[in-house]
Design a protein around this motif. Sequence first.
Motif, PDB file in Angstrom:
ATOM      1  N   VAL A 132       0.810  -1.218   0.000  1.00 23.79           N
ATOM      2  CA  VAL A 132       0.000   0.000   0.000  1.00 23.79           C
ATOM      3  C   VAL A 132       0.844   1.269   0.000  1.00 23.79           C
ATOM      4  CG1 VAL A 132      -1.726   1.344   1.289  1.00 23.79           C
ATOM      5  CG2 VAL A 132      -1.948  -1.153   1.102  1.00 23.79           C
ATOM      6  N   PHE A 133       1.636   1.486   1.031  1.00 22.41           N
ATOM      7  CA  PHE A 133       2.247   2.799   1.243  1.00 22.41           C
ATOM      8  C   PHE A 133       3.274   3.136   0.162  1.00 22.41           C
ATOM      9  CE2 PHE A 133       0.394   1.387   5.140  1.00 22.41           C
ATOM     10  CZ  PHE A 133      -0.157   2.532   5.705  1.00 22.41           C
ATOM     11  N   ASP A 134       4.188   2.231  -0.104  1.00 25.15           N
ATOM     12  CA  ASP A 134       5.174   2.483  -1.155  1.00 25.15           C
ATOM     13  C   ASP A 134       4.511   2.470  -2.535  1.00 25.15           C
ATOM     14  OD1 ASP A 134       7.048   2.649   0.829  1.00 25.15           O
ATOM     15  OD2 ASP A 134       7.938   0.684   0.443  1.00 25.15           O
ATOM     16  N   LYS A 135       3.482   1.651  -2.673  1.00 26.67           N
ATOM     17  CA  LYS A 135       2.783   1.584  -3.961  1.00 26.67           C
ATOM     18  C   LYS A 135       2.088   2.914  -4.264  1.00 26.67           C
ATOM     19  CE  LYS A 135       1.421  -2.302  -5.374  1.00 26.67           C
ATOM     20  NZ  LYS A 135       0.759  -3.603  -5.595  1.00 26.67           N
ATOM     21  N   ILE A 136       1.527   3.551  -3.246  1.00 26.02           N
ATOM     22  CA  ILE A 136       0.929   4.878  -3.438  1.00 26.02           C
ATOM     23  C   ILE A 136       2.009   5.881  -3.814  1.00 26.02           C
ATOM     24  CG2 ILE A 136      -0.176   6.817  -2.266  1.00 26.02           C
ATOM     25  CD1 ILE A 136      -1.679   4.697  -0.560  1.00 26.02           C
ATOM     26  N   GLU A 137       3.075   5.921  -3.032  1.00 22.76           N
ATOM     27  CA  GLU A 137       4.132   6.910  -3.261  1.00 22.76           C
ATOM     28  C   GLU A 137       4.714   6.810  -4.667  1.00 22.76           C
ATOM     29  OE1 GLU A 137       7.299   8.464  -0.289  1.00 22.76           O
ATOM     30  OE2 GLU A 137       8.169   6.692  -1.233  1.00 22.76           O
ATOM     31  N   ASN A 138       4.860   5.593  -5.163  1.00 19.88           N
ATOM     32  CA  ASN A 138       5.507   5.372  -6.456  1.00 19.88           C
ATOM     33  C   ASN A 138       4.520   5.229  -7.614  1.00 19.88           C
ATOM     34  OD1 ASN A 138       8.212   5.349  -5.416  1.00 19.88           O
ATOM     35  ND2 ASN A 138       7.741   3.359  -4.508  1.00 19.88           N
ATOM     36  N   CYS A 139       3.250   5.449  -7.354  1.00 19.27           N
ATOM     37  CA  CYS A 139       2.248   5.316  -8.425  1.00 19.27           C
ATOM     38  C   CYS A 139       2.542   6.319  -9.536  1.00 19.27           C
ATOM     39  CB  CYS A 139       0.850   5.555  -7.857  1.00 19.27           C
ATOM     40  SG  CYS A 139      -0.462   5.289  -9.069  1.00 19.27           S
ATOM     41  N   PRO A 140       2.521   5.896 -10.784  1.00 18.59           N
ATOM     42  CA  PRO A 140       2.791   6.821 -11.901  1.00 18.59           C
ATOM     43  C   PRO A 140       1.637   7.766 -12.195  1.00 18.59           C
ATOM     44  CG  PRO A 140       2.274   4.649 -12.752  1.00 18.59           C
ATOM     45  CD  PRO A 140       2.353   4.504 -11.258  1.00 18.59           C
ATOM     46  N   ALA A 144       1.920   9.136   2.452  1.00 18.76           N
ATOM     47  CA  ALA A 144       2.357   8.350   1.289  1.00 18.76           C
ATOM     48  C   ALA A 144       1.774   8.900  -0.011  1.00 18.76           C
ATOM     49  CB  ALA A 144       1.960   6.888   1.460  1.00 18.76           C
ATOM     50  N   CYS A 145       0.645   9.614   0.082  1.00 18.06           N
ATOM     51  CA  CYS A 145       0.046  10.211  -1.109  1.00 18.06           C
ATOM     52  C   CYS A 145       0.937  11.330  -1.637  1.00 18.06           C
ATOM     53  CB  CYS A 145      -1.346  10.738  -0.778  1.00 18.06           C
ATOM     54  SG  CYS A 145      -2.534   9.434  -0.351  1.00 18.06           S
ATOM     55  N   HIS A 146       0.734  11.697  -2.883  1.00 10.81           N
ATOM     56  CA  HIS A 146       1.602  12.682  -3.516  1.00 10.81           C
ATOM     57  C   HIS A 146       1.435  14.069  -2.908  1.00 10.81           C
ATOM     58  CE1 HIS A 146       1.511   9.641  -7.004  1.00 10.81           C
ATOM     59  NE2 HIS A 146       2.569   9.449  -6.241  1.00 10.81           N
ATOM     60  N   PHE A 147       0.238  14.399  -2.461  1.00 12.71           N
ATOM     61  CA  PHE A 147       0.040  15.548  -1.583  1.00 12.71           C
ATOM     62  C   PHE A 147      -1.311  15.412  -0.898  1.00 12.71           C
ATOM     63  CE2 PHE A 147      -1.038  17.003  -5.896  1.00 12.71           C
ATOM     64  CZ  PHE A 147      -2.296  17.601  -5.733  1.00 12.71           C
ATOM     65  N   ARG A 148      -1.603  16.369   0.005  1.00 14.51           N
ATOM     66  CA  ARG A 148      -2.740  16.243   0.894  1.00 14.51           C
ATOM     67  C   ARG A 148      -3.564  17.530   0.901  1.00 14.51           C
ATOM     68  NH1 ARG A 148       1.294  13.662   1.465  1.00 14.51           N
ATOM     69  NH2 ARG A 148       2.480  15.598   1.466  1.00 14.51           N
ATOM     70  N   GLY A 184       5.410   2.278  11.870  1.00 15.96           N
ATOM     71  CA  GLY A 184       5.935   1.160  11.094  1.00 15.96           C
ATOM     72  C   GLY A 184       5.668   1.246   9.609  1.00 15.96           C
ATOM     73  N   TYR A 185       4.867   2.241   9.199  1.00 23.00           N
ATOM     74  CA  TYR A 185       4.473   2.336   7.795  1.00 23.00           C
ATOM     75  C   TYR A 185       5.090   3.558   7.120  1.00 23.00           C
ATOM     76  CZ  TYR A 185       0.817  -1.029   9.218  1.00 23.00           C
ATOM     77  OH  TYR A 185       0.145  -2.117   9.700  1.00 23.00           O
ATOM     78  N   GLY A 186       6.274   3.974   7.592  1.00 23.82           N
ATOM     79  CA  GLY A 186       6.983   5.081   6.964  1.00 23.82           C
ATOM     80  C   GLY A 186       6.867   6.402   7.693  1.00 23.82           C
ATOM     81  N   GLY A 187       6.261   6.409   8.870  1.00 21.40           N
ATOM     82  CA  GLY A 187       6.002   7.660   9.567  1.00 21.40           C
ATOM     83  C   GLY A 187       7.236   8.453   9.936  1.00 21.40           C
ATOM     84  N   THR A 188       8.262   7.787  10.439  1.00 15.70           N
ATOM     85  CA  THR A 188       9.474   8.536  10.824  1.00 15.70           C
ATOM     86  C   THR A 188      10.163   9.123   9.603  1.00 15.70           C
ATOM     87  OG1 THR A 188      10.894   6.554  10.734  1.00 15.70           O
ATOM     88  CG2 THR A 188       9.863   7.075  12.852  1.00 15.70           C
TER      89      THR A 188
END
Length: 259
Positions: free
Chosen positions: A89-97, A118-122, A142-146
């Motif tokens: 989910v998280f990396d897949k969102i960030e790297n979505c084309p 993880a989204c491209h913006f908010r 654990g899902y990229g927060g830090t």
Amino acid sequence: MYQTILTALNNGILTITINRPDKLNALNKAVIAELGQVLELVYLEPEIKAAVITGSGPKSFVAGADISEFSGLDSRGGEAMALQAQAKVFDKIENCPKPVIAAVNGFALGGGCELAMACHFRIAADQARFGQPEVNLGLTPGYGGTQRLTRLIGKGKAMELLMTGNMLDAGEALRLGLVNEVTAPKALLSRCQEILETIIAKAPLAISRIIALVNLADRCDPEGMAREARAFGELFDTADAKEGAAAFLEKRKPVFRGA
């Protein structure tokens, strides 16, 4: 089709709504699995040009992970849970084309804040609240927060928020650069739709390269400048670049086809 999320496609924009309002849309294994499935469609289906992720109900975007699933986890189980969610989910969102934005309608805490980041913006409703309160459970994100919080708002403020577990309101999130814009709750989804309609009218191949290149910059990748030059050159061979130049010279709107 899905048990924990709702989807709606409108003018090429897929709205993905996490639908567990009785649990404040907390992320459990089923939500992670179904988000992973719908993200595959975002990647693969040509009729989907962009996506918005939001939460159901007036209170919460995602109020964290489902803590009931933490009981019985040991170190291996916890690490596996984090790595699987990151990959699915998280990396897949960030790297979505294709562009993926978060419409943060309420509490975005823990895994919810990580999902939004993880989204491209908010874009946030004025009632939104953000935080990483894992420290209150004796845990770290654990899902990229830090990592993503530090990149977005800087080391000092990220350290403070992660170690105190305190929340940010929407105004402070905007000031720090965690969100791009704050709207009234009723205008949130329409504003996201408006922004994405502007984006998907541009050349899709250029948009996908921009996403990838900005992600490289975000990670301080030393190859970023060279990759940018390569992408710039490659796009000159596309029909869209030729259409863009022709439309500019002919003083008309370009019609991009993603080729």
